[in-house]
Design a protein around this motif. Structure first.
Motif: not given
Ligand code: UD1
Ligand code: CA
Length: 478
Positions: A22-24, A99-102, A72-77, A14-16, A8-11, A136-138
């Motif tokens: 962010k993923v770059l 995996l998360y890009g961040d 592509e994810q056109p809208h960050r939902l 904002t907090r950066m 996941l790397a579409a976000g 973080l998610g609990r």
């Molecule tokens: C997310 C998890 C949280 C976890 C944390 C770990 C969810 C709802 N929450 O929170 O439980 O503890 O990661 O780091 O999953 N992204 C997209 N499209 C979107 C939104 C996000 O691609 O519409 C990507 C972002 O680019 C990012 C990743 O998903 O790489 C995580 O998104 P982020 O908004 O950072 O989630 P957290 O609030 O950190």
């Protein structure tokens, strides 16, 4: 079972507070997403799908890798909506690892353990015990310690917020379960987003086990959402890299003051002193030593080389037994053969310096081919630029150049030639001879006296702003 990895790397991140997605943002000189892609590749999956969105073209262009599938994810939902965009690309018989890009520092071993520890038809979730779980998610477990759901910080009550076991965002599930659950996700939560994490509750409701495992070290799952977390991840990464070099016999004087922003190949008994920054690809052969505060960008350094404090080297090749610095600047295209000495405040650009040559002090050598055993006196300058074009200087073996010499290029200095100090050389110089460009007429003046210290007086007829400076003697004799 075949494996698809979804990153996941579409976000926006904002907090950066940055226009760069962010993923770059880099860790160790490489975009965070590059770390995650490399880790994913090490698992040898059938495919890697990257969800891109914010500045998606820029993200895509950064990775020219034919093996990657982009969705592509056109809208960050939300993370659930992001995974929905990957689903059409995933064959029915695959397992899916998210995996998360961040979360850039996740290690291959941890992921392998997660994959092997999870029975194929179950859900595998990587959790961690965070000292500070804020944001973080609990992980919510029932009385039998089974995972029943994940609650995001914003949606958590005070008791849930006390939980230190957190979601890393990394889990494994079959395509068929994911395809069933993702369309059922709702966005009735504090953020109004489709949370991927809600599929854990769906698993529990269908009595599908959620197997959890933990990373080897908690720092692996550091999420980078702001610059403070970025530098925390950076410092962990650098320390980890430094420790690995130490294990291989490379002495990193202080792992807390080591910065590798690219790749390093270093042989045993190399010493890298404090505050050295390495960029691009740097290779250093045995017994070489890099002094404090040096910057090395794309350098190839031989054996027994000393790069002394505060030197800046970019795109250079250095032969065995050379000494460079302190305070030297070697610019792109510089190549030093063996036993070369470059001293303080010397700049060399696009030049080959032959074996045993010495440029010890305060010189500029540009676009030059220098032979062996040349001695360049202090303050020597190659005037390589005529305002429009750059010209070459050729200095043959054994030349001796006196201090404060200017060599106006294009020019050739013949073998074993000597050039007198203070010369401005505009024509080719013959071999073996002494060449000077001035008639030295040295004389001493008997009646000459050293000037004495000046005093400041104001003339009465001058405006108050006008001041004249008169030697002290004259003031006294008035
Ligand atoms: C997310 C998890 C949280 C976890 C944390 C770990 C969810 C709802 N929450 O929170 O439980 O503890 O990661 O780091 O999953 N992204 C997209 N499209 C979107 C939104 C996000 O691609 O519409 C990507 C972002 O680019 C990012 C990743 O998903 O790489 C995580 O998104 P982020 O908004 O950072 O989630 P957290 O609030 O950190
Ligand atoms: Ca995050």
């Amino acid at each position: 079972m075949d494996l698809s990895v979804v990153i996941l790397a579409a976000g926006q991140g904002t907090r950066m507070k940055s226009p760069l997605p962010k993923v770059l943002h880099p860790i160790g000189g490489k975009p965070m997403l590059a770390h995650v892609i490399n880790t994913a590749k090490a698992l040898n999956p059938q495919q890697i799908i990257i969800i891109h969105g914010f500045e998606g073209d820029l993200v895509k262009q950064t990775f020219h890798d034919a093996d990657l599938t982009w969705a592509e994810q056109p809208h960050r939902l939300g993370t659930g909506d992001a995974v929905a965009k990957a689903l059409p690309h995933i064959p029915a018989h695959h397992r899916v690892l998210t995996l998360y890009g961040d979360v850039p520092l996740i290690a291959v071993d941890t992921l392998k353990r997660l994959l092997t520890a999870t029975p194929t038809e179950d859900v595998g979730l990587l959790t961690a015990l965070a000292t500070d779980p804020t944001g973080l998610g609990r992980i919510i477990r029932n009385e039998k310690a089974k995972v029943v759901r994940i609650v995001e910080e914003r949606d958590a009550n005070d008791i849930e917020k006390q939980i230190h076991e957190v979601n890393t965002g990394i889990f494994v599930v079959t395509q068929s379960l994911l395809a069933r659950w993702v369309p059922q996700l709702k966005n009735n939560n504090a953020k109004g987003e489709y949370y991927l994490t809600d599929i854990i509750q769906m698993a529990a409701q269908e009595n599908i086990s959620v197997a959890t495992s933990v990373p080897s070290v908690v720092e692996e799952v550091l999420g980078v959402n702001d610059k403070s977390q970025q530098v925390t991840a950076e410092r962990y990464y650098q320390r980890h890299v430094a420790e690995n070099f130490l294990k291989d016999g490379v002495c990193i004087s202080d792992p807390a003051r080591f910065d590798l922003r690219g790749s390093l190949q270093a042989e045993p008994d190399v010493v890298i002193d404090v505050n050295v920054v390495l960029e691009g690809h740097v290779s250093i052969q045995k017994n070489s030593r890099i002094g404090p505060n040096c910057v090395l960008i794309n350098c190839k350094i031989g054996e027994n080389v000393s790069v002394l404090a505060n030197s800046y080297l970019e795109d250079v090749v250095i032969g065995d037994n050379c000494s460079v610095g302190p305070f030297a600047r070697l610019r792109p295209g510089t190549q030093l053969d063996q036993d070369v000495h470059i001293g303080n405040f010397v700049e060399v650009k696009n030049s080959n310096i032959g074996q045993g040559s010495k440029i010890s002090h305060l010189s500029y050598i540009g676009d030059t081919v220098m032979g062996k055993a040349v001695n360049v006196g202090a303050g020597t300058i190659t005037c390589n630029y005529d305002g429009a074009n750059k010209h070459r200087t050729i200095i043959d073996d054994g030349v001796f150049i006196g201090s404060d010499t200017q060599l106006v290029a294009p020019i050739k200095i013949g073998k074993e030639a000597t050039i007198a100090a203070g010369s401005t050389v505009v024509k080719d110089v013959p071999a073996d001879k002494l060449t000077m460009t001035h008639q030295l007429q040295q004389r001493s003046i008997e009646e000459w006296q050293r000037p004495t210290k000046l005093a400041t007086v104001t003339h009465s007829h001058a405006s108050s702003l006008e001041k004249d400076v008169v030697p002290v003697e004259k003031v006294k004799s008035k």
